[in-house]
Scaffold this motif. Sequence first.
Motif, mmCIF file in Angstrom:
data_model
loop_
_atom_site.group_PDB
_atom_site.id
_atom_site.type_symbol
_atom_site.label_atom_id
_atom_site.label_comp_id
_atom_site.label_asym_id
_atom_site.label_seq_id
_atom_site.Cartn_x
_atom_site.Cartn_y
_atom_site.Cartn_z
ATOM 1 N N GLU A 103 0.826 -1.301 -0.066
ATOM 2 C CA GLU A 103 0.005 -0.005 -0.159
ATOM 3 C C GLU A 103 0.738 1.247 -0.071
ATOM 4 O OE1 GLU A 103 -3.556 -1.952 2.626
ATOM 5 O OE2 GLU A 103 -2.138 -0.273 3.250
ATOM 6 N N PRO A 104 0.411 2.381 -0.469
ATOM 7 C CA PRO A 104 1.172 3.509 -0.526
ATOM 8 C C PRO A 104 1.587 3.985 1.036
ATOM 9 C CG PRO A 104 -0.802 3.796 -1.607
ATOM 10 C CD PRO A 104 -1.072 2.643 -0.968
ATOM 11 N N LEU A 105 2.933 4.478 1.024
ATOM 12 C CA LEU A 105 3.483 4.903 2.526
ATOM 13 C C LEU A 105 2.970 6.353 2.840
ATOM 14 C CD1 LEU A 105 4.837 2.065 1.901
ATOM 15 C CD2 LEU A 105 6.863 3.069 2.964
ATOM 16 N N LYS A 106 2.590 6.565 3.905
ATOM 17 C CA LYS A 106 2.019 8.096 4.049
ATOM 18 C C LYS A 106 3.334 8.718 4.817
ATOM 19 C CE LYS A 106 -2.799 7.530 4.756
ATOM 20 N NZ LYS A 106 -3.666 7.503 6.025
ATOM 21 N N VAL A 107 3.790 9.801 4.436
ATOM 22 C CA VAL A 107 4.827 10.649 5.100
ATOM 23 C C VAL A 107 4.361 11.959 5.648
ATOM 24 C CG1 VAL A 107 6.976 11.663 4.263
ATOM 25 C CG2 VAL A 107 6.426 9.618 3.288
ATOM 26 N N GLU A 108 4.474 12.037 7.014
ATOM 27 C CA GLU A 108 3.815 13.182 7.576
ATOM 28 C C GLU A 108 4.910 13.751 8.493
ATOM 29 O OE1 GLU A 108 0.312 11.809 9.372
ATOM 30 O OE2 GLU A 108 -0.870 11.754 7.423
ATOM 31 N N LYS A 109 5.592 13.152 9.400
ATOM 32 C CA LYS A 109 6.441 13.455 10.738
ATOM 33 C C LYS A 109 7.800 14.032 9.841
ATOM 34 C CE LYS A 109 7.197 14.347 14.891
ATOM 35 N NZ LYS A 109 6.358 15.323 15.671
ATOM 36 N N PHE A 110 8.210 13.116 8.990
ATOM 37 C CA PHE A 110 9.608 13.361 8.321
ATOM 38 C C PHE A 110 9.476 14.176 6.856
ATOM 39 C CE2 PHE A 110 10.307 9.790 11.343
ATOM 40 C CZ PHE A 110 10.966 10.587 12.497
ATOM 41 N N PRO A 111 10.505 14.641 6.600
ATOM 42 C CA PRO A 111 10.401 15.377 5.169
ATOM 43 C C PRO A 111 10.387 13.989 4.108
ATOM 44 C CG PRO A 111 12.720 15.590 6.025
ATOM 45 C CD PRO A 111 11.804 15.314 7.177
ATOM 46 N N HIS A 112 10.939 13.215 4.468
ATOM 47 C CA HIS A 112 10.938 11.721 3.264
ATOM 48 C C HIS A 112 10.500 10.597 4.126
ATOM 49 C CE1 HIS A 112 13.151 14.578 0.585
ATOM 50 N NE2 HIS A 112 13.968 14.967 1.748
ATOM 51 N N GLN A 113 10.356 9.618 3.358
ATOM 52 C CA GLN A 113 10.142 8.276 3.815
ATOM 53 C C GLN A 113 10.869 7.616 4.868
ATOM 54 O OE1 GLN A 113 8.784 5.293 1.134
ATOM 55 N NE2 GLN A 113 10.188 3.704 2.096
ATOM 56 N N ILE A 114 10.704 7.217 6.098
ATOM 57 C CA ILE A 114 11.736 6.807 7.058
ATOM 58 C C ILE A 114 12.049 5.265 6.882
ATOM 59 C CG2 ILE A 114 10.271 6.587 8.871
ATOM 60 C CD1 ILE A 114 14.081 7.588 9.017
ATOM 61 N N ALA A 115 10.992 4.483 6.684
ATOM 62 C CA ALA A 115 11.198 3.178 6.545
ATOM 63 C C ALA A 115 12.198 2.754 5.581
ATOM 64 C CB ALA A 115 9.725 2.496 6.075
ATOM 65 N N PHE A 116 13.182 1.977 5.604
ATOM 66 C CA PHE A 116 14.179 1.367 4.669
ATOM 67 C C PHE A 116 14.813 2.787 4.054
ATOM 68 C CE2 PHE A 116 10.227 -1.124 3.993
ATOM 69 C CZ PHE A 116 10.764 -2.305 4.561
ATOM 70 N N ASN A 117 15.060 3.641 4.970
ATOM 71 C CA ASN A 117 15.748 4.917 4.470
ATOM 72 C C ASN A 117 16.660 5.507 5.605
ATOM 73 O OD1 ASN A 117 16.480 6.708 2.607
ATOM 74 N ND2 ASN A 117 14.734 8.081 2.627
ATOM 75 N N VAL A 118 17.363 6.410 5.278
ATOM 76 C CA VAL A 118 18.022 7.063 6.258
ATOM 77 C C VAL A 118 18.260 8.690 5.803
ATOM 78 C CG1 VAL A 118 19.632 5.554 7.080
ATOM 79 C CG2 VAL A 118 20.558 6.875 5.284
ATOM 80 N N LEU A 119 17.916 9.520 6.886
ATOM 81 C CA LEU A 119 17.797 11.111 6.640
ATOM 82 C C LEU A 119 18.760 11.788 7.235
ATOM 83 C CD1 LEU A 119 13.940 11.414 7.169
ATOM 84 C CD2 LEU A 119 15.077 10.258 5.077
ATOM 85 N N PRO A 120 19.985 12.335 6.536
ATOM 86 C CA PRO A 120 20.784 13.344 7.142
ATOM 87 C C PRO A 120 20.324 14.552 7.587
ATOM 88 C CG PRO A 120 21.089 13.266 4.800
ATOM 89 C CD PRO A 120 19.868 12.413 4.893
ATOM 90 N N HIS A 121 19.097 14.641 8.286
ATOM 91 C CA HIS A 121 18.623 15.825 8.447
ATOM 92 C C HIS A 121 17.805 15.631 9.985
ATOM 93 C CE1 HIS A 121 15.108 18.554 7.211
ATOM 94 N NE2 HIS A 121 15.612 18.923 8.241
ATOM 95 N N VAL A 122 18.304 16.296 11.039
ATOM 96 C CA VAL A 122 17.603 16.066 12.292
ATOM 97 C C VAL A 122 17.418 17.696 12.619
ATOM 98 C CG1 VAL A 122 17.469 15.461 14.425
ATOM 99 C CG2 VAL A 122 18.531 13.879 12.752
ATOM 100 N N ASP A 123 16.136 18.146 12.716
ATOM 101 C CA ASP A 123 16.002 19.458 13.117
ATOM 102 C C ASP A 123 16.333 20.211 12.049
ATOM 103 O OD1 ASP A 123 15.084 21.798 14.777
ATOM 104 O OD2 ASP A 123 15.918 20.790 16.460
ATOM 105 N N VAL A 124 16.277 21.601 12.259
ATOM 106 C CA VAL A 124 16.243 22.618 11.259
ATOM 107 C C VAL A 124 17.679 22.889 10.550
ATOM 108 C CG1 VAL A 124 14.360 23.613 11.626
ATOM 109 C CG2 VAL A 124 16.068 24.570 12.584
ATOM 110 N N PHE A 125 17.953 23.426 9.316
ATOM 111 C CA PHE A 125 19.164 23.557 8.865
ATOM 112 C C PHE A 125 19.516 25.132 9.310
ATOM 113 C CE2 PHE A 125 18.375 19.969 6.211
ATOM 114 C CZ PHE A 125 19.883 19.470 6.444
ATOM 115 N N TYR A 126 21.020 25.527 9.487
ATOM 116 C CA TYR A 126 21.372 26.942 9.836
ATOM 117 C C TYR A 126 22.146 27.130 8.458
ATOM 118 C CZ TYR A 126 20.301 26.784 14.921
ATOM 119 O OH TYR A 126 19.770 26.687 16.111
#
Length: 337
Positions: free
Chosen positions: A179-202
């Motif tokens: 089924e389609p994966l809903k993305v709401e809390k993070f800027p991208h899908q987190i399942a099977f992924n890694v995001l080099p992005h925690v909190d806001v960028f300066y």
Amino acid sequence: MSYRVGIVGATGAVGQELIELLHRRNFPMESLTLLASKRSTGKTITWEDKSWVVEEAVASAFDGLDVAIFSAGASTSKELGPEAAKRGCVVVDNSSAFRMDADVPLVVPEVNAHAMREHKGIIANPNCSTAVALMGLYPLHEAFGLKRFTAATYQAVSGAGASAMQELVDQLHAWAKDEPLKVEKFPHQIAFNVLPHVDVFYEDGYTKEEHKMLNECRKILGLESLRASTTCVRVPVLRAHSIAINAEFERPVDLAKAREAIAGFAGAELCDDPAHNRYPMPLDYSGKEKCGVGRLRIDSALDNGLALWVVGDQLWKGAALNAVQIAEELHRQSALA
């Protein structure tokens, strides 16, 4: 003595852990008051055979409380923390609201419990990654004198709250059902992924989370000259942060002494036997009070350098446990109102 304790943000992920830890560690409580936003008022929260009705977090709710542990975000802490302190309630704050305030102690009890002796009603809890990293860095600093470090974090979704944990679970369920994966809390899908992005960028390219590691370590360790560079990464793990650290010290590093320092430190346990596949992992350190330190080895790129791997429960040592330990230390110091 027994204390009248309040928890602000009691319905959140950290709030739930606070309730459990206060009871499991037998903190001397005369009473426990659970506080949250207006929309949560009236909810009933249970733990084992006890239950409480959630009250609204307003200034008057702190009348008569001795200590309140805040875990409801910086805006709530800024609004209500000083109000609670005015009423004689000592505030232990989990948010970023007061961490870098010169008048507010930033405390990891195993490292700088002395700092809270001169508190003015508010004591700050460090960021989760800072607390976990220091469980490996501090005993090594004591042994060899920390000069600088680089770190890459592998942060569990628990650091973003209960809704983020649920989003990972929901995405995994959706993937299993095609089924389609809903993305709401993070800027991208987190399942099977890694995001080099925690909190806001300066503007300098670092995130707020990455700045916290340097600034908070400096304050807690009392090392204004400390240098650090961190990359914070969100990984599809439910609970417990992992951190790869490369640290440089003032004095030559002896590997055997480094292991002894970790093994003898109250906040950590040595888990370092790669020949038998023993090293700290999030599954093993979820719901565990001590942080695991392993993969100790002489760094091949730094003078007087050591590479290490630290794992700790974000909801415990990274948040709720450290806050409860602060309250316990206040009790030992007889510093509560």
